[in-house]
Design a protein around this motif. Structure first.
Motif, mmCIF file in Angstrom:
data_model
loop_
_atom_site.group_PDB
_atom_site.id
_atom_site.type_symbol
_atom_site.label_atom_id
_atom_site.label_comp_id
_atom_site.label_asym_id
_atom_site.label_seq_id
_atom_site.Cartn_x
_atom_site.Cartn_y
_atom_site.Cartn_z
ATOM 1 N N PRO A 205 0.827 -1.209 0.000
ATOM 2 C CA PRO A 205 0.000 0.000 0.000
ATOM 3 C C PRO A 205 0.863 1.261 0.000
ATOM 4 C CG PRO A 205 -0.796 -1.583 1.612
ATOM 5 C CD PRO A 205 0.524 -2.099 1.134
ATOM 6 N N VAL A 206 0.411 2.258 -0.747
ATOM 7 C CA VAL A 206 1.149 3.514 -0.866
ATOM 8 C C VAL A 206 0.737 4.446 0.270
ATOM 9 C CG1 VAL A 206 1.569 5.537 -2.309
ATOM 10 C CG2 VAL A 206 1.353 3.278 -3.362
ATOM 11 N N GLY A 207 1.730 5.037 0.921
ATOM 12 C CA GLY A 207 1.459 5.987 2.004
ATOM 13 C C GLY A 207 2.613 6.951 2.172
ATOM 14 N N LEU A 208 2.331 8.116 2.723
ATOM 15 C CA LEU A 208 3.354 9.129 2.953
ATOM 16 C C LEU A 208 4.244 8.745 4.129
ATOM 17 C CD1 LEU A 208 1.145 12.339 2.628
ATOM 18 C CD2 LEU A 208 3.021 11.722 1.090
ATOM 19 N N MET A 209 5.554 8.964 3.975
ATOM 20 C CA MET A 209 6.458 8.820 5.110
ATOM 21 C C MET A 209 6.434 10.127 5.894
ATOM 22 S SD MET A 209 10.614 8.406 5.361
ATOM 23 C CE MET A 209 10.759 6.696 4.909
ATOM 24 N N LEU A 210 5.907 10.073 7.096
ATOM 25 C CA LEU A 210 5.864 11.238 7.971
ATOM 26 C C LEU A 210 6.928 11.080 9.047
ATOM 27 C CD1 LEU A 210 1.995 11.629 8.388
ATOM 28 C CD2 LEU A 210 3.502 12.672 6.684
ATOM 29 N N SER A 211 7.754 12.103 9.198
ATOM 30 C CA SER A 211 8.843 12.060 10.170
ATOM 31 C C SER A 211 8.477 12.866 11.404
ATOM 32 C CB SER A 211 10.138 12.608 9.557
ATOM 33 O OG SER A 211 10.569 11.795 8.484
ATOM 34 N N ARG A 212 9.016 12.437 12.524
ATOM 35 C CA ARG A 212 8.782 13.104 13.808
ATOM 36 C C ARG A 212 10.106 13.641 14.329
ATOM 37 N NH1 ARG A 212 5.924 10.800 19.348
ATOM 38 N NH2 ARG A 212 7.269 11.877 20.835
ATOM 39 N N ALA A 213 10.203 14.964 14.442
ATOM 40 C CA ALA A 213 11.398 15.611 14.986
ATOM 41 C C ALA A 213 11.172 15.859 16.472
ATOM 42 C CB ALA A 213 11.681 16.918 14.262
ATOM 43 N N GLU A 214 11.961 15.186 17.314
ATOM 44 C CA GLU A 214 11.788 15.334 18.759
ATOM 45 C C GLU A 214 12.060 16.762 19.214
ATOM 46 O OE1 GLU A 214 10.513 13.199 20.784
ATOM 47 O OE2 GLU A 214 10.341 11.645 19.244
ATOM 48 N N ASN A 215 13.066 17.392 18.624
ATOM 49 C CA ASN A 215 13.370 18.794 18.919
ATOM 50 C C ASN A 215 13.431 19.545 17.598
ATOM 51 O OD1 ASN A 215 14.232 21.299 19.744
ATOM 52 N ND2 ASN A 215 16.079 20.584 20.781
ATOM 53 N N PRO A 216 12.349 20.216 17.208
ATOM 54 C CA PRO A 216 12.335 20.891 15.901
ATOM 55 C C PRO A 216 13.431 21.931 15.732
ATOM 56 C CG PRO A 216 10.131 20.804 16.863
ATOM 57 C CD PRO A 216 11.086 20.382 17.930
ATOM 58 N N ASN A 217 13.953 22.471 16.842
ATOM 59 C CA ASN A 217 14.973 23.513 16.724
ATOM 60 C C ASN A 217 16.347 22.953 16.381
ATOM 61 O OD1 ASN A 217 13.770 26.233 17.340
ATOM 62 N ND2 ASN A 217 13.036 25.092 19.103
ATOM 63 N N LEU A 218 16.473 21.622 16.319
ATOM 64 C CA LEU A 218 17.710 21.027 15.812
ATOM 65 C C LEU A 218 17.723 20.991 14.288
ATOM 66 C CD1 LEU A 218 18.248 18.005 18.252
ATOM 67 C CD2 LEU A 218 19.393 20.233 18.271
ATOM 68 N N LEU A 219 16.565 21.246 13.673
ATOM 69 C CA LEU A 219 16.484 21.271 12.217
ATOM 70 C C LEU A 219 17.030 22.592 11.690
ATOM 71 C CD1 LEU A 219 12.878 19.809 11.846
ATOM 72 C CD2 LEU A 219 15.012 18.617 11.348
ATOM 73 N N LEU A 220 17.821 22.509 10.644
ATOM 74 C CA LEU A 220 18.443 23.691 10.052
ATOM 75 C C LEU A 220 17.805 23.988 8.707
ATOM 76 C CD1 LEU A 220 22.185 22.832 10.808
ATOM 77 C CD2 LEU A 220 20.611 24.184 12.197
ATOM 78 N N ARG A 221 17.549 25.261 8.450
ATOM 79 C CA ARG A 221 16.980 25.660 7.164
ATOM 80 C C ARG A 221 18.023 25.493 6.068
ATOM 81 N NH1 ARG A 221 12.265 28.615 8.506
ATOM 82 N NH2 ARG A 221 12.345 29.567 10.587
ATOM 83 N N GLU A 222 17.591 24.886 4.966
ATOM 84 C CA GLU A 222 18.492 24.661 3.841
ATOM 85 C C GLU A 222 18.090 25.479 2.621
ATOM 86 O OE1 GLU A 222 20.622 20.643 2.887
ATOM 87 O OE2 GLU A 222 18.815 20.738 1.666
ATOM 88 N N GLY A 223 16.929 26.095 2.651
ATOM 89 C CA GLY A 223 16.433 26.848 1.509
ATOM 90 C C GLY A 223 15.379 26.074 0.751
ATOM 91 N N ASN A 224 14.521 26.802 0.035
ATOM 92 C CA ASN A 224 13.437 26.197 -0.746
ATOM 93 C C ASN A 224 12.494 25.369 0.124
ATOM 94 O OD1 ASN A 224 14.380 27.260 -3.239
ATOM 95 N ND2 ASN A 224 15.852 25.578 -3.406
#
Length: 298
Positions: A205-224
């Motif tokens: 079955p086709v489904g979206l891979m949804l990710s869970r970031a425990e601390n969103p502020n560890l994510l860095l903006r890369e552009g676009n």
């Protein structure tokens, strides 16, 4: 006098960074899924000043404390839920994320502060895509489309990943792209009638891979609209579990959470603070000029 120059200059640099952050927020006010940034400043440690007295008692006499100005500490994002805008486009998706952590109650800004002052940010659900170098990235911009090969891609042509970790394919038995489908609130793809699940070439079955970031502020903006995680922090991003309070809304996009009115007020405040520090430097400059060119002649 020179110490005052340094203090005013530090204030100007801090306000300039704050102004740049607010400007970036306003520029992305119409970017789907954009999360506003917030520049945090901290004051330098205060210094105890004293005077040395002459005579037999030469012990220093304390005068008080003096602040040495501020510095820009970090830039964090406010990961609160943006408003949903209905587009009636079947290729538009929005995530409604309300992931809870046992024993914690998050405030309206998405953080929890314990008795020791330690901050914990609310986990955030994200779409998972591949960038141009085929590296895994994350995004909240759910404006997708299907390309000629049947892959679900974003506006920049980045492949959206399915639950099997591979680019999500929407093709029929003849290998042609599928443009009519339904998506459940769990991210599962069904046929145009919403009855049968769509299958990938492996029969899954086709489904979206949804990710869970425990601390969103560890994510860095890369552009676009893409976010990445630093090497070594990969363990903080996992797939959304069955019990997580995350819903997929087809035909909607999440608008940015930037408050335009408040951003304009903050921009004017940063500009006025910058100008105030600028006036201080000009005043010191005139005083030093007078001391060097007039008083120094006597």
């Amino acid at each position: 006098m020179l110490r005052g120059l340094y203090t005013a200059a530090a204030g100007m640099i801090s306000e300039q960074r704050r102004h740049d952050t607010i400007t970036n927020n306003i520029a992305n006010i119409n970017s789907p899924g954009f999360k506003q940034g917030n520049a945090l400043s901290r004051s330098f440690p205060e210094m105890l000043i004293s005077t040395i007295r002459g005579g037999q008692d030469a012990s220093p006499a304390p005068l008080g404390k003096m602040s040495l100005g501020v510095f820009s500490e970090e830039n964090i994002s406010i990961h609160t839920q943006g408003d949903l805008q209905e587009t009636q486009n079947p290729f538009d998706f929005a995530l409604v994320s309300n992931i809870q952590v046992p024993g914690m109650t998050f405030d309206t800004s998405g953080k929890f502060v314990n008795a020791d002052g330690e901050r914990t940010f609310q986990p955030q659900a994200l779409f998972t895509v591949l960038n141009a170098d085929r590296e895994q990235r994350y995004s909240l911009n759910g404006k997708f489309t299907v390309d000629a090969t049947g892959q679900l891609v974003n506006a920049n042509g980045n492949s959206v990943l399915g639950r099997d970790g591979q680019p999500l394919l929407l093709i029929d038995g003849a290998g042609l792209p599928i443009h009519s489908f339904k998506v459940t609130n769990k991210g599962e793809f069904l046929d145009g009638n919403g009855r049968r699940p769509l299958l990938n070439p492996a029969g899954q079955p086709v489904g979206l891979m949804l990710s869970r970031a425990e601390n969103p502020n560890l994510l860095l903006r890369e552009g676009n609209g893409l976010l990445r995680i630093n090497p070594g922090d990969e363990a903080t991003v996992t797939q959304v579990a069955a019990g997580d309070q995350v819903e997929v809304r087809q035909g909607f996009i999440e608008r940015s959470n930037v408050d335009s009115a408040q951003s304009m007020v903050d921009m004017m405040s940063a500009l006025r603070a910058y100008e105030a520090n600028q006036k201080v430097i000009q005043s010191y400059d005139k005083s030093m000029d007078k001391a060097a060119n007039e008083v120094g002649r006597v």
